[in-house]
Design a protein around this motif. Structure first.
Motif, PDB file in Angstrom:
ATOM      1  N   ALA A   1      17.724  16.841  53.212  1.00  0.00           N
ATOM      2  CA  ALA A   1      17.075  17.534  52.089  1.00  0.00           C
ATOM      3  C   ALA A   1      15.918  18.422  52.538  1.00  0.00           C
ATOM      4  CB  ALA A   1      16.573  16.516  51.074  1.00  0.00           C
ATOM      5  N   GLY A   2      15.184  17.933  53.540  1.00  0.00           N
ATOM      6  CA  GLY A   2      14.213  18.768  54.209  1.00  0.00           C
ATOM      7  C   GLY A   2      13.030  19.230  53.392  1.00  0.00           C
ATOM      8  N   ALA A   3      12.392  20.274  53.897  1.00  0.00           N
ATOM      9  CA  ALA A   3      11.218  20.886  53.280  1.00  0.00           C
ATOM     10  C   ALA A   3      10.961  22.206  53.993  1.00  0.00           C
ATOM     11  CB  ALA A   3      10.000  19.983  53.409  1.00  0.00           C
ATOM     12  N   GLY A   4      10.603  23.215  53.239  1.00  0.00           N
ATOM     13  CA  GLY A   4      10.390  24.526  53.846  1.00  0.00           C
ATOM     14  C   GLY A   4       9.019  24.653  54.479  1.00  0.00           C
ATOM     15  N   GLY A   5       8.945  25.354  55.604  1.00  0.00           N
ATOM     16  CA  GLY A   5       7.653  25.696  56.179  1.00  0.00           C
ATOM     17  C   GLY A   5       7.011  26.828  55.388  1.00  0.00           C
ATOM     18  N   ALA A   6       5.678  26.853  55.372  1.00  0.00           N
ATOM     19  CA  ALA A   6       4.985  27.934  54.669  1.00  0.00           C
ATOM     20  C   ALA A   6       5.196  29.254  55.417  1.00  0.00           C
ATOM     21  CB  ALA A   6       3.500  27.626  54.576  1.00  0.00           C
TER      22      ALA A   6
ATOM     23  N   GLY B   1       6.169  23.232  52.150  1.00  0.00           N
ATOM     24  CA  GLY B   1       6.944  22.592  51.087  1.00  0.00           C
ATOM     25  C   GLY B   1       6.882  21.087  51.208  1.00  0.00           C
ATOM     26  N   THR B   2       6.911  20.418  50.072  1.00  0.00           N
ATOM     27  CA  THR B   2       6.848  18.959  50.110  1.00  0.00           C
ATOM     28  C   THR B   2       8.177  18.372  50.553  1.00  0.00           C
ATOM     29  OG1 THR B   2       7.435  18.892  47.780  1.00  0.00           O
ATOM     30  CG2 THR B   2       5.107  18.717  48.307  1.00  0.00           C
ATOM     31  N   GLY B   3       8.071  17.245  51.274  1.00  0.00           N
ATOM     32  CA  GLY B   3       9.238  16.418  51.511  1.00  0.00           C
ATOM     33  C   GLY B   3       9.414  15.471  50.337  1.00  0.00           C
ATOM     34  N   GLY B   4      10.151  14.406  50.546  1.00  0.00           N
ATOM     35  CA  GLY B   4      10.405  13.504  49.431  1.00  0.00           C
ATOM     36  C   GLY B   4      10.141  12.065  49.790  1.00  0.00           C
ATOM     37  N   GLU B   5      10.295  11.203  48.801  1.00  0.00           N
ATOM     38  CA  GLU B   5      10.195   9.765  49.031  1.00  0.00           C
ATOM     39  C   GLU B   5      11.203   9.075  48.135  1.00  0.00           C
ATOM     40  OE1 GLU B   5       6.306   8.316  48.060  1.00  0.00           O
ATOM     41  OE2 GLU B   5       6.299   9.190  46.060  1.00  0.00           O
ATOM     42  N   LEU B   6      11.669   7.944  48.595  1.00  0.00           N
ATOM     43  CA  LEU B   6      12.669   7.184  47.838  1.00  0.00           C
ATOM     44  C   LEU B   6      12.486   5.700  48.111  1.00  0.00           C
ATOM     45  CD1 LEU B   6      15.133   6.021  49.867  1.00  0.00           C
ATOM     46  CD2 LEU B   6      15.563   8.469  50.046  1.00  0.00           C
TER      47      LEU B   6
ATOM     48  N   GLY C   1       6.951  20.532  55.152  1.00  0.00           N
ATOM     49  CA  GLY C   1       6.874  21.648  56.082  1.00  0.00           C
ATOM     50  C   GLY C   1       5.439  21.919  56.505  1.00  0.00           C
ATOM     51  N   GLY C   2       5.283  22.667  57.588  1.00  0.00           N
ATOM     52  CA  GLY C   2       3.963  23.036  58.058  1.00  0.00           C
ATOM     53  C   GLY C   2       3.301  24.058  57.139  1.00  0.00           C
ATOM     54  N   GLY C   3       1.976  24.048  57.125  1.00  0.00           N
ATOM     55  CA  GLY C   3       1.235  25.007  56.305  1.00  0.00           C
ATOM     56  C   GLY C   3       0.912  26.277  57.080  1.00  0.00           C
ATOM     57  N   HIS C   4       0.436  27.299  56.373  1.00  0.00           N
ATOM     58  CA  HIS C   4       0.082  28.577  57.005  1.00  0.00           C
ATOM     59  C   HIS C   4      -1.306  28.996  56.525  1.00  0.00           C
ATOM     60  CE1 HIS C   4       0.037  32.820  58.053  1.00  0.00           C
ATOM     61  NE2 HIS C   4       1.118  32.633  58.785  1.00  0.00           N
ATOM     62  N   GLY C   5      -2.215  29.194  57.470  1.00  0.00           N
ATOM     63  CA  GLY C   5      -3.546  29.697  57.134  1.00  0.00           C
ATOM     64  C   GLY C   5      -4.516  28.580  56.761  1.00  0.00           C
TER      65      GLY C   5
END
Lengths: 606, 94
Positions: A390-395, A447-452, A542-546
């Motif tokens: 499902a992942g998460a996007g980097g900034a 982007g946020t990841g998830g939890e379950l 994901g990683g942040g930017h700035g």
């Protein structure tokens, strides 16, 4: 060749791959293929070089080329129309044993003219642990059936003795049969469509177009590289397993129209199965390179030509037999993905023309959790938690990462519905949602990841067991860019139900801390999920930017309101004060000023 | 360095020198590691903020590199104690 014919042939090649992928999915019955899209289909030229890379896990495109070349060498003079070969030995070409390649020669008028190749992660491969990922394997010999090349189909006829031998070594042979037949169907469609293409346009004409397509990709990629700044960028990944930490170090050098990925300084191969072979590392660096630098260029051999890889033999990124590699795809290969994504992101960020295509690292840490055991229907089930895809996007340099946004190495990755999992396994989800504070803070947030959380439900044996290859609960792996923080690390927790018989609350409110019981971290091995216990998993953002303290306070307010950022992080990291659900501008200015002052009181690094 | 105006979104290049993109503070030649001229702070990851970074494991660091002029956060790194800084440098151009 006239440009119209060239374009038509190029387009037909794309469509052939697309149709083959659809065929693969229609025949396959496993969640990892159909729901997670852990698959790949591509076309190769007669000499085995990559002609048309398809979608799916992109680190397979170059490894499958090596598989084709290996089959050509091994079966020279004995390759016939209608044959299909199986290869899954990581020390020959494959990434790990459970990702089986089926490669099929394509003949036209009796002459070998091309190859198609595909893979799926088969239901099981007979390793010491069910499902293919084998954290308890000390070497390749305990990672299941492994072949450097065997003829599975001869002249269009299944070699039943070979198939039976393979199925005799795996769990759930009926599902593995389906996996293999899905790949045979896929290759049959690719072969049929390629033959039709050659019948229509002529084999010589098509081959000429293919050669031109490869050269075009090389020319376009070299031109793009020349547009980018010359320089050197570094990245480092830490993989923690059972208390040990291994490093993958990368220095990427770009000069004129060439790129060198140098993994010198990476740690020696590990006793754990996170290692990868050199073919796997090569595929690993190309997985982000294709979409980030060649999104508008056909993915083929031409893209490979300007790239050089240095991977020291005996290291975690070029291990030697019999080192275990079954967790490679979520281990060293993924770290190679991440490191390459980070350095390419930095290079793009230094370019005036391409800076807006720069991205922090996306979903950097798969958690391979394979559930296995008797299901509610009395049968046996083995299957991955597809949330790992499902992942998460980097900034990006202009926008937040996409929440639960997938990953760079697989453009079509996704996860199964909760109901799909509950139908196949005796479990219930307590919750599945976006995880607060998992996205790396920044001016643009990762982007946020998830939890379950899962609990047993109507399990004939009282529950199930699971294999977890969960590195990355110690070190963040989704690196940020330009001051952005990394995404939060993964977390795996076994919640043991209280002795007093208190019920586990079935609610999403409160997350992990609302589940009754004592918490024990797990990450590597085989564990039970029995009785009223629960399994909690949080996956990285994901990683942040700035710089986080220049993020628009209103965006932080929205994040808090949506449950993506906690009030504590809003204040501590972003320097934003909220009062009654609104931004307190005066206090926010004071908070940010205070953070800046504290920063200037730090010692200089010199 | 002709034609090259930045190393990253936070570090610009001016006349061959790396400078803070926010305030223009000089960070040394763009062909050398600019982090040598930044303020560096190392904190345990668990103290980076929010519960999600608190993994319960020690020894994992988050490095911050700040502009000495305006305190802008120029870069971060995950690190273990003693590991060298990651260097990103541009090649000199004719």
């Amino acid at each position: 060749m006239d440009p119209m014919t060239f374009s038509i042939i190029r387009h037909r090649l794309f469509r052939i791959v697309d149709e083959a992928v659809i065929t693969l999915k229609h025949v396959s019955g496993s969640a990892i293929t159909n729901e997670g899209h852990d698959l790949m289909v591509s076309l190769y030229r007669a000499d085995g070089t990559l002609l048309m890379g398809g979608v799916g896990f992109l680190h397979h495109l170059t490894s499958a080329a090596e598989a084709c070349k290996s089959i050509i060498r091994r079966f020279e003079g004995d390759i016939h129309e209608g044959d299909i070969f199986l290869l899954n030995d990581p020390y020959t070409a494959a990434l790990h044993t459970s990702d089986i390649y089926l490669v099929s020669p394509i003949h036209h008028e009796g002459r070998l003219v091309a190859w198609s190749a595909c893979f799926v992660h088969v239901y099981d491969i007979g390793a010491v642990n069910p499902g293919g990922f084998a954290p308890q394997a000390p070497d390749i010999y305990t990672e299941g059936f492994s072949s450097p090349g065997i003829r599975l189909v001869a002249g269009g006829e299944m070699r039943q003795d070979v198939l039976d031998t393979i199925l005799n070594m795996v769990r759930s042979p009926e599902m593995v049969t389906l996996d293999l037949r899905s790949m045979i169907a896929c290759n049959n469609v690719a072969r049929d469509r390629m033959q039709s293409l050659m019948t229509k346009y002529g084999a010589k004409e098509v081959d000429g177009a293919c050669a031109e397509l490869v050269n075009q990709s090389e020319d376009l990629f070299r031109a793009r590289l020349r547009e980018l700044p010359d320089g050197q960028w570094q990245s480092r990944q830490y993989l923690d397993v059972n208390g040990d930490t291994a490093r993958v170090n990368l220095t990427m050098t770009k000069k004129d129209d060439r790129l060198i990925f140098d993994f010198s300084g990476s740690d020696p191969q590990s006793p754990y199965s996170i290692n990868c072979t050199k073919w796997a590392s090569l595929g690993g660096l190309f997985a982000p390179l294709f979409p980030l630098l060649c999104y508008d260029i056909t993915w083929n051999e031409g893209v490979l030509r300007p790239v050089e890889m240095i991977a020291p033999e005996g290291s975690i990124v070029n291990c030697t037999r019999p080192a275990p590699v079954s967790v490679a795809t979520v281990g060293a290969i993924q770290s190679v993905n991440n490191a390459a994504c980070s350095t390419i992101g930095k290079m793009l960020g230094a370019s005036e023309k391409y800076r807006n295509q720069s991205t922090a690292v996306w979903h950097a840490n798969h958690f391979a959790i394979f559930k296995f055991g008797r299901n509610q229907k009395g049968g046996d089930s083995i299957g991955i938690l597809t949330e790992t895809f499902a992942g998460a996007g980097g900034a990006r340099s202009f926008a937040d990462g996409v929440e639960i946004g997938g990953e760079i190495p697989n453009p079509i990755s996704r996860m199964a519905n909760v109901e799909t999992v509950e139908a196949a396994f005796p479990v219930r989800y307590l919750f599945r949602r976006r995880a607060p504070d998992s996205g790396g803070p920044g001016e643009y947030r990762g982007g946020t990841g998830g939890e379950l959380a899962l609990v047993p439900h109507k399990a004939p044996d009282g529950g199930i067991n699971y294999v977890i290859s969960g590195k990355g609960s110690r070190h963040p792996m989704s690196e940020g860019l330009a001051g952005g923080y990394p995404g939060a690390p993964n977390s795996y927790v076994w919640v043991k139900a209280p002795e007093d018989g208190a019920n586990t609350p079935v609610t999403a409110a409160g997350g992990l801390d609302a589940i009754s019981g004592t918490q024990e971290r797990v990450s590597w091995g085989v564990y039970p999920l029995m009785g009223r216990d629960a399994l909690y998993v949080r996956w990285n953002g994901g990683g942040g930017h700035g710089d986080p303290i220049v993020r628009d306070p209103e965006a932080v307010r929205r994040d808090v309101a949506a449950g993506l950022v906690t009030l504590q992080s809003a204040g501590d990291i972003y320097g934003v004060a909220l009062r009654d659900g609104a931004v307190d501008e005066t206090e926010t200015m004071a908070k940010r000023k205070s953070i800046r002052s504290a920063r200037l009181q730090q010692e200089a690094s010199e | 360095m002709s034609g090259q105006d930045r190393i990253s979104a936070s570090v610009a290049v001016k006349e061959g020198q790396a400078v803070c993109a926010a305030c223009g503070h000089d960070l040394g030649p763009a062909t050398k590691p600019w982090k040598d001229h930044a303020h560096r702070r190392e904190i345990p990851l668990a103290l980076a903020g929010g519960q999600a970074y608190d993994t319960g494991h020690e020894g994992v660091l988050l490095r911050h590199f700040y502009c000495p002029g305006c305190a802008a956060l120029l870069d971060t790194e995950t690190a273990m104690a003693g590991d060298p800084a990651l260097d990103d440098i541009l090649a000199a151009r004719g």
